[in-house]
Enzyme design. Structure first.
Site, PDB file in Angstrom:
ATOM      1  N   VAL A  11     -21.468  -0.116 -11.500  1.00  0.00           N
ATOM      2  CA  VAL A  11     -21.920   0.890 -12.508  1.00  0.00           C
ATOM      3  C   VAL A  11     -21.049   2.273 -12.128  1.00  0.00           C
ATOM      4  CG1 VAL A  11     -24.311  -0.450 -12.365  1.00  0.00           C
ATOM      5  CG2 VAL A  11     -23.757   1.549 -10.757  1.00  0.00           C
ATOM      6  N   SER A  12     -21.437   2.813 -13.412  1.00  0.00           N
ATOM      7  CA  SER A  12     -20.752   4.201 -13.414  1.00  0.00           C
ATOM      8  C   SER A  12     -21.322   5.331 -12.877  1.00  0.00           C
ATOM      9  CB  SER A  12     -20.335   4.620 -14.775  1.00  0.00           C
ATOM     10  OG  SER A  12     -21.481   4.589 -15.597  1.00  0.00           O
ATOM     11  N   SER A  13     -22.583   5.363 -12.484  1.00  0.00           N
ATOM     12  CA  SER A  13     -23.365   6.402 -12.043  1.00  0.00           C
ATOM     13  C   SER A  13     -24.439   5.920 -11.018  1.00  0.00           C
ATOM     14  CB  SER A  13     -23.956   7.295 -12.903  1.00  0.00           C
ATOM     15  OG  SER A  13     -24.805   6.742 -13.812  1.00  0.00           O
TER      16      SER A  13
END
Length: 64
Positions: A11-13
Site C-alpha cells: 500500500v502507499s501509506s
C-alpha cells in the site's frame, strides 16, 4: 523444478494498514485455492512514485 511462492502486497501509506491486511488475506486465499502454499509474505508500505522496490529487488532472482 521446485517453486517457492512469495506473496508481495503493498500500500502507499501507513494509514492503509487495514487495506494491506485484507490484501494479504486475499492473496493467500487465492494461492491456496490453486493448491499451493505461501512460503513467505512480503509487505511494503510506501509510495511507488519513483518505481523503486527495494523489498522485491532484494528477493528477486532476476534482480540486477
Amino acid at each position: 523444478m521446485s517453486w517457492r511462492v512469495v506473496a508481495y502486497c503493498r500500500v502507499s501509506s501507513a494509514d492503509q494498514q487495514a487495506d494491506l491486511d485484507r490484501q494479504v488475506a486475499r492473496v493467500v486465499a487465492g494461492v491456496n485455492r490453486q493448491g499451493l502454499a505461501v512460503a513467505e509474505i512480503v509487505t511494503e508500505v510506501g509510495s511507488g512514485l519513483n518505481g523503486r522496490r527495494r523489498t522485491v529487488s532484494a528477493r528477486s532472482p532476476r534482480a540486477a
